[in-house]
Design a protein around this motif. Structure first.
Motif, short mmCIF file in Angstrom:
data_model
loop_
_atom_site.label_atom_id
_atom_site.label_comp_id
_atom_site.label_asym_id
_atom_site.label_seq_id
_atom_site.Cartn_x
_atom_site.Cartn_y
_atom_site.Cartn_z
N PHE A 196 -23.82 -7.37 8.02
CA PHE A 196 -23.44 -6.14 8.72
C PHE A 196 -23.03 -5.11 7.69
O PHE A 196 -22.26 -5.41 6.77
N HIS A 197 -23.55 -3.89 7.81
CA HIS A 197 -23.17 -2.83 6.89
C HIS A 197 -22.15 -1.92 7.54
O HIS A 197 -22.32 -1.48 8.69
N PHE A 198 -21.10 -1.67 6.78
CA PHE A 198 -20.07 -0.73 7.23
C PHE A 198 -19.32 -0.27 5.99
O PHE A 198 -18.94 -1.08 5.16
N ASP A 199 -19.11 1.03 5.86
CA ASP A 199 -18.38 1.58 4.71
C ASP A 199 -16.90 1.69 5.05
O ASP A 199 -16.49 2.58 5.80
N SER A 200 -16.10 0.77 4.53
CA SER A 200 -14.65 0.79 4.73
C SER A 200 -13.99 1.63 3.65
O SER A 200 -14.44 1.61 2.50
N PRO A 201 -12.92 2.33 3.99
CA PRO A 201 -12.22 3.12 2.96
C PRO A 201 -11.60 2.20 1.92
O PRO A 201 -11.06 1.14 2.25
N GLN A 202 -11.67 2.60 0.66
CA GLN A 202 -11.14 1.77 -0.42
C GLN A 202 -9.71 2.15 -0.81
O GLN A 202 -9.04 1.39 -1.50
N GLU A 203 -9.24 3.31 -0.36
CA GLU A 203 -7.91 3.76 -0.72
C GLU A 203 -6.85 2.93 0.00
O GLU A 203 -7.02 2.55 1.16
N VAL A 204 -5.75 2.68 -0.70
CA VAL A 204 -4.60 2.03 -0.08
C VAL A 204 -3.99 3.04 0.90
O VAL A 204 -3.91 4.23 0.60
N TYR A 205 -3.57 2.58 2.03
CA TYR A 205 -3.07 3.48 3.07
C TYR A 205 -1.56 3.34 3.25
O TYR A 205 -0.96 2.36 2.85
N GLN A 206 -0.98 4.36 3.89
CA GLN A 206 0.40 4.26 4.35
C GLN A 206 0.33 4.05 5.86
O GLN A 206 -0.31 4.84 6.58
N ALA A 207 0.96 2.99 6.32
CA ALA A 207 0.93 2.67 7.75
C ALA A 207 1.91 3.55 8.52
O ALA A 207 3.00 3.86 8.03
N ARG A 230 6.20 -3.46 1.68
CA ARG A 230 5.91 -3.37 0.24
C ARG A 230 4.55 -2.71 -0.02
O ARG A 230 4.42 -1.86 -0.90
N LEU A 231 3.55 -3.10 0.75
CA LEU A 231 2.19 -2.62 0.48
C LEU A 231 1.83 -1.31 1.16
O LEU A 231 1.06 -0.52 0.62
N HIS A 232 2.37 -1.07 2.37
CA HIS A 232 1.89 0.06 3.16
C HIS A 232 2.99 1.00 3.64
O HIS A 232 2.69 1.94 4.40
N SER A 233 4.23 0.76 3.26
CA SER A 233 5.35 1.67 3.54
C SER A 233 5.37 2.23 4.96
O SER A 233 5.37 3.45 5.16
N PRO A 234 5.36 1.38 5.98
CA PRO A 234 5.39 1.91 7.36
C PRO A 234 6.66 2.72 7.61
O PRO A 234 7.71 2.43 7.02
N SER A 235 6.54 3.71 8.47
CA SER A 235 7.70 4.56 8.76
C SER A 235 8.61 3.96 9.83
O SER A 235 9.70 4.46 10.05
N ARG A 236 8.14 2.89 10.48
CA ARG A 236 8.95 2.24 11.51
C ARG A 236 8.39 0.86 11.83
O ARG A 236 7.24 0.54 11.52
N LEU A 237 9.22 0.08 12.49
CA LEU A 237 8.81 -1.22 13.03
C LEU A 237 8.74 -1.08 14.54
O LEU A 237 9.60 -0.45 15.15
#
Length: 136
Positions: free
Chosen positions: A5-16, A77-84
């Motif tokens: 399956f081909h799909f272009d996923s973003p490679q940048e680390v995200y902030q949740a 640690r990885l995605h710095s979410p603004s809330r739980l």
């Protein structure tokens, strides 16, 4: 490996926008996704476990709560979410025969435990029923 399956996923680390703890019961998936989007939560780390917050509030063994805390800390640690966001639901297999009040009580207890373990991160609790989602 064979590409299937081909799909272009973003490679940048995200902030949740949030780290969401919910049950893996698929009956509420669509409602929860729409609800979160309406609340401005488009990109989130989803910790899906049977019984949702039960693994924190009333774990069957210490490893259960340790696992959930590790997942939330990893999200922070990885995605710095603004809330739980904690979401429980009606007719949950983790609470066989128990009323919604048992689920909501565990959500509140889990939020208290999370606030102690990860101070400073806002926590929101919700209850999904078959007719909508309610604030706790």
């Amino acid at each position: 490996m064979e590409k299937l399956f081909h799909f272009d996923s973003p490679q940048e680390v995200y902030q949740a926008d949030a780290c969401v703890i919910s049950c893996f019961d698929a009956r509420f998936d669509q409602a929860v996704r729409k609800f979160l989007r309406r609340r401005g939560i488009a990109l989130y780390d989803n910790v899906k476990i049977p019984g949702s917050a039960k693994s924190l509030a009333a774990p069957e063994c210490a490893a259960d709560s340790d696992f959930v805390l590790r997942m939330v800390r990893t999200s922070v640690r990885l995605h710095s979410p603004s809330r739980l966001v904690l979401i429980g639901h009606n007719d949950c297999g983790g609470y066989p025969g128990l009323p919604p009040e048992a689920v909501t009580a565990d959500l509140v207890l889990a939020s208290t435990l999370l606030a102690s373990a990860i101070p400073g991160l806002p926590i929101e609790c919700f209850f999904a029923d078959f007719d909508g989602i309610y604030a706790i």
